[in-house]
Each structure stands twice: as structure tokens, then as C-alpha cells.
Design a protein around this motif. Structure first.
Motif, PDB file in Angstrom:
ATOM      1  N   HIS A 269       0.097   7.838  -0.373  1.00 48.98           N
ATOM      2  CA  HIS A 269      -0.556   6.544  -0.143  1.00 48.98           C
ATOM      3  C   HIS A 269      -0.912   5.893  -1.490  1.00 48.98           C
ATOM      4  CE1 HIS A 269      -3.618   3.741   1.601  1.00 48.98           C
ATOM      5  NE2 HIS A 269      -4.199   3.969   0.438  1.00 48.98           N
ATOM      6  N   GLU A 270      -1.534   6.677  -2.366  1.00 48.66           N
ATOM      7  CA  GLU A 270      -1.907   6.138  -3.687  1.00 48.66           C
ATOM      8  C   GLU A 270      -0.662   5.702  -4.457  1.00 48.66           C
ATOM      9  OE1 GLU A 270      -4.882   5.427  -4.623  1.00 48.66           O
ATOM     10  OE2 GLU A 270      -5.719   6.320  -2.814  1.00 48.66           O
ATOM     11  N   HIS A 273       0.520   2.325  -3.442  1.00 45.53           N
ATOM     12  CA  HIS A 273      -0.156   1.227  -4.153  1.00 45.53           C
ATOM     13  C   HIS A 273       0.541   0.956  -5.476  1.00 45.53           C
ATOM     14  CE1 HIS A 273      -3.487   0.444  -1.572  1.00 45.53           C
ATOM     15  NE2 HIS A 273      -4.007   1.657  -1.655  1.00 45.53           N
ATOM     16  N   GLU A 348      -3.379  -1.856   2.000  1.00 46.17           N
ATOM     17  CA  GLU A 348      -3.658  -0.525   2.554  1.00 46.17           C
ATOM     18  C   GLU A 348      -2.615  -0.148   3.603  1.00 46.17           C
ATOM     19  OE1 GLU A 348      -5.695   1.663   1.366  1.00 46.17           O
ATOM     20  OE2 GLU A 348      -6.327   0.165  -0.090  1.00 46.17           O
ATOM     21  N   HIS A 392     -10.751  -1.975   3.317  1.00 43.65           N
ATOM     22  CA  HIS A 392      -9.839  -1.104   4.059  1.00 43.65           C
ATOM     23  C   HIS A 392      -9.932  -1.416   5.547  1.00 43.65           C
ATOM     24  CE1 HIS A 392      -9.863   0.914   0.268  1.00 43.65           C
ATOM     25  NE2 HIS A 392      -9.099   1.904   0.683  1.00 43.65           N
TER      26      HIS A 392
END
Ligand SMILES: [Zn+2]
Length: 408
Positions: A269-270, A273, A348, A392
Motif C-alpha cells: 500500500h505504501e 503511494h 488511499e 482516509h
């Protein structure tokens, strides 16, 4: 005198708006919990959440009322000008510094409130790990850093205004953006004042994470574990820095409580980004914000009538910054927040989809549920509050989107 009335009116309105948001937040505790997150809390934990939620909200009303009272009194009784009067009249820099010093000193009145929040409420629910020593050294460091930052900000404002006059808007926005960029670069250094960072241990987890990065052609400078457990039992992960200098930071609490696959999911997920250049887009938005600040600063410094009602004989750069922050920008901040949070929530979803693409959809769901449980997150927040304040999306909507992406 009309200006004083307007400024005090805005400060009051901003306080009432905060109260309004808190009330909405408190009422959302009654919202039914969506089906797909019903298993996050057992009954006992849910009751604990309800009472944590109520304690925090009630106390935040007390804190903002105290903050408001201090701010209002300083403005109403011309305290900034009186305090600046103790410093050499001709020295514009010291006059500015005096205002920031009083602002920082007055915030010390709120110390008992932070103490109760950390050592009372967070402690009561088992989140707090900070000792009184950590608490006081944090407060001292924050005090010093805030004075340095305020002085840097005011110094830039003073320099561009004196050098460029009406042309200051762009220069101020550019200088502020540079300051922000500098802060982003300095962030790893500043965070080392508060925490210790260790490289992630060699082993299966590190290999798995490195493989994930290499597969996507994504380079980072390192994967660090932060000793968050010194202060809290809450968990998180984030990354700092730019380009190839990026560092991914995992809270030690996260590494301890999640399975390697769940950590990979959060990590993917990071990385999402990063691949979507979300940091860069945020920099774009903050540049826009700086332009707005530049315009406000220009307007404030052009309006010499703003200063005498508060006891100043002429322009005070420190007081200009205070006015911009508490009265002018505070007025448009909710609108800006609406925009920034909208983009952030979109980002997100995209980052979650990246984790799904890496094959970690199921683990991301279970990882996010663990995060929510450990942080006692709100499972059914007010939709209005989500629009206004949430960077979020709520957990149940994230899970819905992840499940949808897993089927595609
Ligand atoms: Zn994220």
C-alpha cells in the motif's frame, strides 16, 4: 475598531465550528456498525471503544474552550502589543519575535490539558507508553521547534515584504514552498529528535519486502523500524523523503503484531503511494496553499489599519502571522481541507488497489482490521465528518473497494 470586532468574531466562529464538528462526532457513536467490519471488535472492546470515544470527545471540548479563551483574551486585551513593548521598539525582528514568544508561552497554559490527554485518557485505555520524562522532554522539544519554525516563517515574511513590497506574493509562496520542502528533507532528522530508527533485521520478512520493491523497480534508501512503542501501543507505517532517498518506516508495534504477509500488504500500500507519486501531488496542493497564504499575507501587510486596534503603533510581522493563522487562513482552512482530504481519500483507494494487484488483498483486509482494532478506530463515522476531516476512507468502505478490486 471594526477590525478588532471582525477578528474576534472570526476567532469565535472558528471555535463554534470546532464545537459543531465535535458534537457530530459524538453523535456518530450511535451509528450502526457496517456488516463487513462487525468482527473488528468483540463486545468488550466495542464498549471500551464507546467509552474511549466519549472521553476523548468530551475532553476535546474542554481543550478547545481553553484554547479559545486564551486566544480571545490575548487579542481582546492587546496582550501581544503590551509584551512586544518590553522589547526594543525600533528592532522589527525582535518585535516580531516577542509576539511569537508570547504565543508559545501562552500555549504553556494548555500543558495540563495535554498531560491529562496523554497521562489520563490514553493511559486509562492502555495506549500510553510515555513516561513523565518522555512527556516533558517531548513538550520542551516541541516548544523549541515551534519557536524556531514561527521565527523562520515570520523572518521570510519580513524579508520578502521589505525587499519586494507588493511583489511579495509569489516570492513568499516560493520561499514557503522551499521551507516546506526543506522540512520534508529535514523530517527524518527532526523525527530522530523524538524517536530511534533501526534498519529492519535481515531475514524472511526483509527478503519478502525487498523482492516486492525490486519487482516494481522501486528503489528506497532503507526500511526502518521506529520505536513507537516508547510512547504508544498504536500502530502505523509511512514513508519519508524523495526519489531514491525515500525511507519506509514501520512502527515496531506494527512489526510485532502483524503476520509477514500482512506487513507486506501494508508495505505494498505504501509503495502504491510512491508509484502514484502521491507525495509530489501533495506538494502541488501545498504550493497552492502557500499562494493563498501569500495573498493573505500581502493583504494583511497592506492593511495598516489592522494593527492599531490591537495596540500596535505600526506593522508587526509577528502579529501579522498570528492574524493570518487564527483569523484569515482559519476561515478558508475547512474549504481547503475538503479539497485536500478528497484527493487524499482517492489516493488511499489507489494505494489499496496496488496491494491487491500484488496479491495481498486478503492480507490487507486482515491487516487493516488489526490496525483499526489496535487504534480503536471509528467503524461508523459520520459521513459529513468523513467529507470534511478524513484523509482516509472509513474501514468498511476500504474493504468494500478492496473486495471489488480482488474480483476484477
Ligand atoms: Zn495510505
Amino acid at each position: 475598531m471594526i477590525f478588532k470586532g471582525i477578528v474576534l468574531g472570526i476567532v469565535t466562529a472558528v471555535f463554534l465550528y470546532k464545537l459543531f464538528l465535535t458534537v457530530i462526532h459524538m453523535r456518530s457513536a450511535e451509528n450502526p456498525i457496517p456488516e463487513n467490519v462487525a468482527d473488528v471488535y468483540d463486545r468488550e472492546t466495542y464498549l471500551k471503544w464507546r467509552s474511549y470515544h466519549a472521553d476523548k470527545s468530551r475532553f476535546s471540548i474542554v481543550t478547545s474552550a481553553a484554547e479559545f479563551a486564551v486566544e480571545f483574551a490575548l487579542l481582546a486585551f492587546n496582550a501581544y502589543a503590551a509584551f512586544a513593548g518590553l522589547f526594543p521598539k525600533q528592532d522589527l525582528f525582535l518585535q516580531m519575535f516577542a509576539v511569537f514568544l508570547l504565543s508559545a508561552l501562552s500555549s504553556l497554559i494548555l500543558l495540563p490539558f495535554s498531560w491529562h490527554e496523554t497521562m489520563g485518557i490514553e493511559e486509562k485505555y492502555g495506549f500510553n507508553k510515555a513516561t513523565p520524562k518522555t512527556f516533558w522532554s517531548d513538550q520542551l522539544k516541541e516548544f523549541i521547534i515551534s519557536i524556531i519554525l514561527m521565527t523562520a516563517l515570520g523572518g521570510i515574511l519580513m524579508a520578502v515584504h521589505q525587499a519586494l513590497g507588493d511583489w511579495m506574493i509569489l516570492a513568499f509562496a516560493a520561499a514557503m514552498t522551499l521551507l516546506l520542502l526543506g522540512m520534508t528533507f529535514l523530517y527524518p532528522v527532526i523525527s530522530r529528535i523524538f524517536n530511534k530508527f533501526k534498519p529492519l533485521e535481515e531475514g524472511a520478512l526483509k527478503d519478502q519486502l525487498t523482492a516486492l520493491l525490486e519487482k516494481n523497480g522501486y528503489t528506497v534508501r532503507g526500511i526502518k523500524v521506529m520505536d513507537a512503542s516508547r510512547r504508544t501501543t498504536k500502530t502505523n507505517a509511512y514513508f519519508t523523503g524523495f526519489g531514491k532517498m525515500k525511507t519506509i518506516v514501520l512502527y515496531d508495534t506494527l512489526v510485532e503484531s502483524m503476520t509477514p504477509d500482512e506487513i507486506c500488504a501494508v508495505f505494498a500500500h505504501e509503495m502504491g503511494h510512491g508509484l502514484h507519486r502521491d507525495t509530489l501531488k501533495n506538494q502541488g496542493l501545498s504550493f497552492l496553499q502557500m499562494i493563498i497564504l501569500g495573498v493573505l499575507a500581502w493583504l494583511t501587510l497592506r492593511t495598516a489599519e489592522l494593527f492599531p486596534p490591537f495596540g500596535f503603533s505600526g506593522i508587526n510581522y509577528g502579529f501579522a502571522v498570528i492574524l493570518i493563522m487564527i483569523a484569515e487562513f482559519a476561515l478558508i482552512a475547512p474549504l481547503f481541507g475538503l479539497l485536500v482530504n478528497y484527493f487524499s481519500r482517492k489516493a488511499e483507494y489507489r494505494a489499496d488497489a496496488q496491494a491487491v494487484r500484488e496479491g495481498y488483498g486478503k492480507e490487507l483486509i486482515s491487516g487493516l482490521k488489526k490496525l483499526a482494532r489496535q487504534n480503536l478506530s471509528d467503524l461508523a463515522p459520520s459521513p459529513l465528518l468523513v467529507k470534511l476531516e478524513y484523509s482516509h476512507p472509513p474501514l468498511s468502505q476500504r474493504i468494500e473497494a478492496i473486495e471489488k478490486a480482488m474480483k476484477e
